[in-house]
Design a protein around this motif. Structure first.
Motif, short mmCIF file in Angstrom:
data_model
loop_
_atom_site.label_atom_id
_atom_site.label_comp_id
_atom_site.label_asym_id
_atom_site.label_seq_id
_atom_site.Cartn_x
_atom_site.Cartn_y
_atom_site.Cartn_z
N ALA A 24 0.83 -1.21 0.00
CA ALA A 24 0.00 0.00 0.00
C ALA A 24 0.86 1.26 0.00
O ALA A 24 0.57 2.24 -0.70
N GLU A 66 2.43 1.71 -3.53
CA GLU A 66 1.46 2.24 -4.48
C GLU A 66 1.25 3.73 -4.29
O GLU A 66 1.16 4.48 -5.25
N ALA A 67 1.17 4.16 -3.02
CA ALA A 67 0.96 5.58 -2.74
C ALA A 67 2.17 6.40 -3.17
O ALA A 67 2.01 7.48 -3.77
N LYS A 107 0.48 5.53 -8.05
CA LYS A 107 -0.66 4.72 -8.46
C LYS A 107 -1.91 5.07 -7.66
O LYS A 107 -3.02 4.86 -8.12
N SER A 108 -1.72 5.57 -6.46
CA SER A 108 -2.83 5.93 -5.58
C SER A 108 -2.54 7.30 -4.98
O SER A 108 -1.40 7.62 -4.67
N GLN A 109 -3.57 8.12 -4.82
CA GLN A 109 -3.41 9.45 -4.23
C GLN A 109 -3.32 9.38 -2.71
O GLN A 109 -2.81 10.30 -2.08
N LEU A 110 -3.85 8.30 -2.13
CA LEU A 110 -3.92 8.16 -0.68
C LEU A 110 -3.28 6.86 -0.22
O LEU A 110 -3.36 5.84 -0.91
N LEU A 111 -2.67 6.91 0.96
CA LEU A 111 -2.26 5.69 1.65
C LEU A 111 -3.45 5.29 2.51
O LEU A 111 -3.90 6.06 3.36
N SER A 112 -3.99 4.12 2.27
CA SER A 112 -5.17 3.64 2.99
C SER A 112 -4.82 2.38 3.75
O SER A 112 -4.43 1.38 3.15
N LYS A 158 -10.61 2.87 8.99
CA LYS A 158 -9.65 3.18 7.92
C LYS A 158 -8.89 4.45 8.26
O LYS A 158 -9.46 5.42 8.77
N LEU A 196 -6.58 7.22 6.31
CA LEU A 196 -6.21 7.71 4.98
C LEU A 196 -5.25 8.88 5.13
O LEU A 196 -5.51 9.83 5.86
N ALA A 254 -0.76 10.89 -0.11
CA ALA A 254 0.56 10.34 -0.46
C ALA A 254 1.64 11.42 -0.45
O ALA A 254 2.78 11.15 -0.04
#
Length: 75
Positions: free
Chosen positions: A28, A31-32, A36-41, A49, A51, A54
């Motif tokens: 995760a 990816e952040a 690839k992702s705007q947020l670390l979740s 959760k 959030l 990134a």
């Protein structure tokens, strides 16, 4: 497992206990940071959760799996 997240321009870190494996947390974070992702979740052990944007990540510390100690012996 304990996960500590440092956030830029914030004096305190985010600390959570997660049921996710170290590999899942690392994936995760990767990816952040790769875009690839705007947020670390991440999900904590109570199902909540967390959030974090990134671009605000300073560091992520992945600890050992939590071991529950039982009894009255020395620590």
């Amino acid at each position: 497992m304990e996960v500590k997240i440092g956030v830029l321009h914030t004096p305190r870190e985010i600390v959570l206990e997660s049921d996710q494996s170290a590999e899942e947390v690392e994936g995760a974070v990767s990816e952040a940071l790769s875009g690839k992702s705007q947020l670390l979740s991440l999900t904590d052990d109570k199902g909540r959760k967390v959030l974090v944007p990134a671009e605000r990540l300073a560091y992520v510390e992945i600890g050992e799996p939590a071991v529950r100690k039982v009894g009255f012996g020395p620590l």
